[in-house]
Design a protein around this motif. Structure first.
Motif, PDB file in Angstrom:
ATOM      1  N   HIS A   1       8.408  -8.174  -0.254  1.00  0.00           N
ATOM      2  CA  HIS A   1       8.500  -7.304   1.355  1.00  0.00           C
ATOM      3  C   HIS A   1       7.474  -7.651   1.331  1.00  0.00           C
TER       4      HIS A   1
ATOM      5  N   HIS B   1       6.927  -7.808   5.764  1.00  0.00           N
ATOM      6  CA  HIS B   1       6.211  -7.636   7.413  1.00  0.00           C
ATOM      7  C   HIS B   1       5.746  -8.861   8.327  1.00  0.00           C
TER       8      HIS B   1
ATOM      9  N   CYS C   1       3.884   2.363   4.923  1.00  0.00           N
ATOM     10  CA  CYS C   1       4.851   1.403   4.582  1.00  0.00           C
ATOM     11  C   CYS C   1       4.851   1.996   3.233  1.00  0.00           C
TER      12      CYS C   1
ATOM     13  N   HIS D   1       2.998  -4.088  -2.463  1.00  0.00           N
ATOM     14  CA  HIS D   1       2.836  -5.544  -1.405  1.00  0.00           C
ATOM     15  C   HIS D   1       1.587  -6.339  -2.609  1.00  0.00           C
TER      16      HIS D   1
HETATM   17 ZN   LIG Z   1       6.259  -2.550   3.490  1.00  0.00          ZN
END
Ligand SMILES: [Zn+2]
Length: 236
Positions: free
Chosen positions: A102, A106, A202, A206
């Motif tokens: 993920h 980004h 978001c 992360h």
């Molecule tokens: Zn994200």
């Protein structure tokens, strides 16, 4: 309401305790959870719940009107009643892989925006890898991979925090996030800020520093109707 305890920056926690607020034959709702309930292209966590006298596998987690339903299977013992304290354990290896993929997304999205001025219009991931779709078709895949890994190698800190919506709207460049699709009442917003490199609202999980991603490999690219889809994977 289930408190989403991985927000804003506890997305590295995979073991926790919480109290049952509802139990059905299919799912358990807790007062708070670290299970990611899916969304934004990231699949839900899996794992297990255990309590005195029983345990169950969590095969899915989904948001439902502010609650998170932990869908259970392989139940041993009686499912826990309201008020029971349960221990939650997330499949940490799977979560870690999804978290690294993920965060890599980004970086890829930002590289593509900076290099080609192309806005990301879709993304998704599974344990098999991730993909990003962006506007435009004329890209150099090897260059995207090189620039992505150059950013990862800088090991930039990743800050996750709640920020006022107005601040987020000022900080996020055109084409980086579809802010107009986020309902007006979402204020403050949880933002993911890769120090000096990228800011994006978001709700997913992360890494804390880009170096934790590992190495990003672009595994495929295709173009259709003016949209390019790039597939990628991460290796430790
Ligand atoms: Zn994200």
């Amino acid at each position: 309401m289930t408190e989403l305890r991985y927000l804003p920056d506890d997305d590295d926690v995979t073991e926790f305790e919480a109290t049952v607020v509802e139990t059905t034959a299919d799912y358990v709702i807790l007062d708070g959870t670290h299970f990611y309930p899916g969304g934004g292209g990231q699949p839900a966590d899996r794992g297990a719940l255990s309590w005195p006298g029983g345990e169950a596998a969590v095969v899915d987690a989904r948001k439902n009107h502010g609650d998170v339903r932990h869908y259970v299977d392989d139940v041993r013992g009686e499912l826990p009643g309201v008020g029971t304290t349960v221990a939650g354990r997330i499949d940490a290896e799977r979560r870690d892989r999804l978290t690294r993929l993920h965060t890599a997304q980004h970086v890829v999205s930002r590289v593509v925006l900076d290099e080609y001025g192309a806005a990301t219009v879709g993304n998704g991931l599974s344990t098999d890898g991730g993909w990003v779709e962006f506007e435009g078709a004329d890209v150099d895949v090897a260059e995207i991979e090189r620039l992505t890994n150059a950013a990862v190698d800088r090991d930039l800190a990743v800050h996750k925090a709640e920020r006022p919506r107005a601040v987020v709207e000022d900080a996020v460049p055109e084409g980086r996030a579809q802010l107009d699709l986020i309902p007006d009442h979402v204020d403050p917003m949880r933002v993911v800020d890769v120090e000096g490199f990228d800011v994006c609202p978001c709700g997913g999980t992360h890494v804390d520093a880009l170096g934790d991603i590992g190495t990003v490999r672009i595994t495929g690219a295709s173009a259709e109707d003016g949209v390019t889809r790039v597939a990628f994977d991460v290796t430790p």
